[in-house]
Design a protein around this motif. Structure first.
Motif, PDB file in Angstrom:
ATOM      1  N   GLY A 214       0.807  -1.208   0.000  1.00  0.00           N
ATOM      2  CA  GLY A 214       0.000   0.000   0.000  1.00  0.00           C
ATOM      3  C   GLY A 214       0.843   1.262   0.000  1.00  0.00           C
ATOM      4  O   GLY A 214       0.520   2.249  -0.671  1.00  0.00           O
ATOM      5  N   ALA A 275      -4.673   2.696   5.415  1.00  0.00           N
ATOM      6  CA  ALA A 275      -5.732   2.576   4.414  1.00  0.00           C
ATOM      7  C   ALA A 275      -6.525   3.876   4.298  1.00  0.00           C
ATOM      8  O   ALA A 275      -6.853   4.342   3.198  1.00  0.00           O
ATOM      9  CB  ALA A 275      -6.657   1.413   4.759  1.00  0.00           C
ATOM     10  N   LEU A 278      -4.313   6.767   2.664  1.00  0.00           N
ATOM     11  CA  LEU A 278      -4.124   6.550   1.225  1.00  0.00           C
ATOM     12  C   LEU A 278      -5.391   6.880   0.444  1.00  0.00           C
ATOM     13  O   LEU A 278      -5.325   7.447  -0.657  1.00  0.00           O
ATOM     14  CB  LEU A 278      -3.695   5.107   0.973  1.00  0.00           C
ATOM     15  N   ALA A 339       2.618  -3.504  -6.038  1.00  0.00           N
ATOM     16  CA  ALA A 339       2.022  -2.170  -5.996  1.00  0.00           C
ATOM     17  C   ALA A 339       2.549  -1.279  -7.117  1.00  0.00           C
ATOM     18  O   ALA A 339       1.785  -0.530  -7.734  1.00  0.00           O
ATOM     19  CB  ALA A 339       2.301  -1.523  -4.638  1.00  0.00           C
ATOM     20  N   GLY A 360      -3.297   1.523  -3.282  1.00  0.00           N
ATOM     21  CA  GLY A 360      -2.662   1.378  -1.984  1.00  0.00           C
ATOM     22  C   GLY A 360      -3.663   1.243  -0.856  1.00  0.00           C
ATOM     23  O   GLY A 360      -3.476   0.444   0.070  1.00  0.00           O
ATOM     24  N   ALA A 361      -4.751   2.008  -0.913  1.00  0.00           N
ATOM     25  CA  ALA A 361      -5.769   1.954   0.128  1.00  0.00           C
ATOM     26  C   ALA A 361      -6.414   0.566   0.192  1.00  0.00           C
ATOM     27  O   ALA A 361      -6.638   0.015   1.277  1.00  0.00           O
ATOM     28  CB  ALA A 361      -6.834   3.015  -0.111  1.00  0.00           C
ATOM     29  N   LEU A 363      -5.042  -2.295  -0.823  1.00  0.00           N
ATOM     30  CA  LEU A 363      -4.046  -3.247  -0.333  1.00  0.00           C
ATOM     31  C   LEU A 363      -3.908  -3.159   1.186  1.00  0.00           C
ATOM     32  O   LEU A 363      -3.857  -4.188   1.884  1.00  0.00           O
ATOM     33  CB  LEU A 363      -2.692  -2.984  -1.001  1.00  0.00           C
ATOM     34  N   ALA A 364      -3.838  -1.941   1.726  1.00  0.00           N
ATOM     35  CA  ALA A 364      -3.695  -1.770   3.174  1.00  0.00           C
ATOM     36  C   ALA A 364      -4.929  -2.285   3.910  1.00  0.00           C
ATOM     37  O   ALA A 364      -4.819  -2.897   4.981  1.00  0.00           O
ATOM     38  CB  ALA A 364      -3.445  -0.301   3.510  1.00  0.00           C
TER      39      ALA A 364
END
Length: 400
Positions: A214, A275, A278, A339, A360-361, A363-364
């Motif tokens: 992320g 999260a 991002l 990423a 990224g958000a 993924l986190a």
């Protein structure tokens, strides 16, 4: 803290500089080789994948030598790769140099984490690991911005030549300061591999892939995002990278301080916050001050996960930590590669330079879900020794 940790931090400084300085130099490198920004992003992806491959491979090959000697060999490989990057006449050769340098990365931090943890008392292990990783965070405050400035002012090749010199300094520090630690008795590949039977080890590595992925979704394309969207000048990218480095430094301090006390709550807070930031970064990237604040927070929240995730792998791979530790470093970079690739895809699709922040958000947020799953699984099933080697049936330390 033992003086040997300083030597490990110096090596980490050099490695951290070469890993992250590429972010601020992507536009210059792309222009020099006549490739697009997403294509130049392959230098990030290639480095990360090299870490993923090199971490287990070199750790296994180094199983027959002392940890100090292996650290010395790894720094030598790192220097070679950066020299090749500095002299590369083509993009393909530059990518090759990046991959060669990256092969040393995972094993260095993996073996270094084990060495650092062995040098201190059990209740200080996360702090010792964080001390080594301080070199990586300081690289982002000093090495990366300075390297970006030099690369923009004089040429990016000079930056990689300087990084090679940093590698030589790190090598000399290891020679002088790290004690001769013999290879542990009973270190066997089969024993190390059995650690991966523990689902908690695999879950921690999956959290590593998604959580730090992320961070890299946004940071890989930070230079074009800040210049094209936020309206910063090329020269301002240097100071924005300083902010990112300061965030990493603060996050590392927080992670090292609290991972020994409240490991899982720390992960919940860091991953949840990452999260959220991002997702907001997609909007605030159009505002200079708010964009700078987001960069600081992404660095802090992202790196606050590093000491606890590395410690959790060491705890759960009880009795056979070396390979698992190195593979987890590879997992950080697998997340980086994933990423960077996904970020390039959404940019190429025409969604703009802020689109990687959404990647990224997601993924986190996925990493946060895995953290809750891991804790629930741990509550239902008491942890068992992943190696099966503890005849006394000792339990792995459980952190709630």
């Amino acid at each position: 803290m033992p003086l040997a940790l300083l030597a490990l931090a110096v090596g980490a400084f050099g490695i951290g500089t070469t890993e992250f300085v590429i972010m601020g130099l992507l536009p210059q490198i792309a222009a020099d080789y006549g490739v697009s920004i997403p294509t130049a992003g392959l230098l990030v992806t290639g480095y990360a994948l090299g870490v993923v491959v090199g971490a287990p491979l070199l750790t296994v090959l180094g199983n027959k030598v002392s940890r100090k000697r292996m650290l010395m060999l790894l720094m030598g490989l790192f220097v070679l790769g950066n020299v090749l990057s500095a002299l590369a006449p083509s993009f393909g050769m530059m990518l090759t140099g990046r991959v060669i340098a990256s092969l040393a990365h995972g094993s260095f931090f993996g073996i270094g984490s084990v060495v650092a943890a062995d040098l201190v008392a059990p209740d200080k292990k996360a702090g010792a690991i964080a001390t080594m990783f301080t070199g990586l965070t300081v690289a982002n405050i000093v090495g990366v911005p300075l390297g970006t400035f030099i690369g923009q002012a004089v040429g990016w090749r000079t930056t990689f030549a300087i990084v090679a010199v940093l590698g030589v300094i790190g090598l000399l520090g290891i020679v002088r300061l790290v004690p001769a630690m013999p290879r542990p008795e009973g270190a066997r590949l089969g024993r190390e591999l059995r650690a991966f039977r523990n689902p908690q080890v695999l879950l921690a590595m999956a959290m590593t892939v998604l959580g730090f992925g992320g961070v890299f979704a946004a940071i890989t394309y930070i230079a074009p995002m800040m210049t094209e969207v936020a309206g910063y000048s090329d020269g301002a990218v240097t100071w924005l990278l300083v902010l990112f480095g300061v965030g990493m430094f603060l996050g590392n301090l927080i992670g090292g301080r609290y991972a020994d006390r409240a490991l899982m709550p720390l992960l919940y807070a860091a991953l949840g916050g990452l999260a959220t930031v991002l997702a907001l970064f997609t909007v605030v990237a159009h505002h200079k001050i708010l964009a700078a604040l987001a960069i600081l927070l992404v660095g802090a929240l992202g790196f606050a996960t590093v000491p606890p995730l590395q410690k959790r792998v060491l705890d759960q791979a009880h009795g056979a930590p070396t390979l698992a530790s190195a593979v987890n470093i590879g997992a950080f970079n697998l997340g980086n590669a994933l990423a960077a690739w996904l970020g390039g895809l959404v940019i190429t699709a025409g969604l703009g330079y802020t689109a990687p922040n959404w990647v990224g958000a997601v993924l986190a947020a996925a990493a946060l879900g895995l953290a809750f799953w891991s804790a629930a699984l741990e509550r239902r099933t008491p942890a068992a020794d992943a190696t099966g080697a503890d005849a006394a049936g000792a339990r792995i330390p459980v952190h709630h």
